[in-house]
Design a protein around this motif. Structure first.
Motif, short mmCIF file in Angstrom:
data_model
loop_
_atom_site.label_atom_id
_atom_site.label_comp_id
_atom_site.label_asym_id
_atom_site.label_seq_id
_atom_site.Cartn_x
_atom_site.Cartn_y
_atom_site.Cartn_z
N TYR A 72 -4.73 7.75 -15.78
CA TYR A 72 -3.38 7.25 -15.53
C TYR A 72 -2.55 7.32 -16.82
O TYR A 72 -1.37 7.70 -16.78
CB TYR A 72 -3.45 5.82 -15.01
N LEU A 110 -13.18 2.18 -13.49
CA LEU A 110 -11.81 1.72 -13.74
C LEU A 110 -11.30 2.21 -15.09
O LEU A 110 -10.13 2.59 -15.22
CB LEU A 110 -11.74 0.19 -13.68
N ARG A 111 -12.17 2.21 -16.09
CA ARG A 111 -11.77 2.69 -17.40
C ARG A 111 -11.40 4.17 -17.33
O ARG A 111 -10.40 4.60 -17.92
CB ARG A 111 -12.93 2.47 -18.38
N MET A 114 -8.05 4.43 -15.58
CA MET A 114 -6.97 4.02 -16.48
C MET A 114 -6.68 5.13 -17.51
O MET A 114 -5.52 5.38 -17.83
CB MET A 114 -7.36 2.72 -17.21
#
Length: 112
Positions: free
Chosen positions: A59, A52-53, A56
């Protein structure tokens, strides 16, 4: 002392001891299995957090690029508007000068 394996009391005592030992063994191994399961879960959670990091971070990079593109597009639009307004300002200045000159010439000619 001789042990009679066929004696019901001996069998009962043996069953109790074996069942207690098995229950203790199962309880200890169940706790170890739970601990191992929890460790595996923690590892999976940490891996998911790492993924997820990374997502992110990607993103955020995409968002930064998007804002840079929008900023560039807005800068070009404002430059085009500035050129247009500059042209209109010069055009209006020449127009007012021309009209003022015509009025001045007309006034001079009518006064003569």
């Amino acid at each position: 002392m001789q042990i009679n394996f066929q004696d019901p009391e001996f069998r009962k005592l043996l069953e109790e001891l074996v069942s207690q030992a098995v229950a203790r063994f199962v309880a200890e191994n169940e706790l170890k299995a739970r601990e191992i399961s929890l460790v595996k879960r923690l590892i999976r959670v940490e891996e998911e957090l790492k993924a997820l990091r990374e997502i992110m971070f990607e993103y955020m990079k995409m968002t930064d690029k998007r804002f840079e593109l929008m900023e560039e597009a807005n800068r070009k639009r404002f430059e085009a508007i500035e050129k247009r307004l500059s042209f209109l300002q010069w055009f209006m200045g020449f127009g007012f000068t021309f009209i003022a000159s015509l009025i001045g010439i007309a006034t001079y000619l009518l006064a003569c």
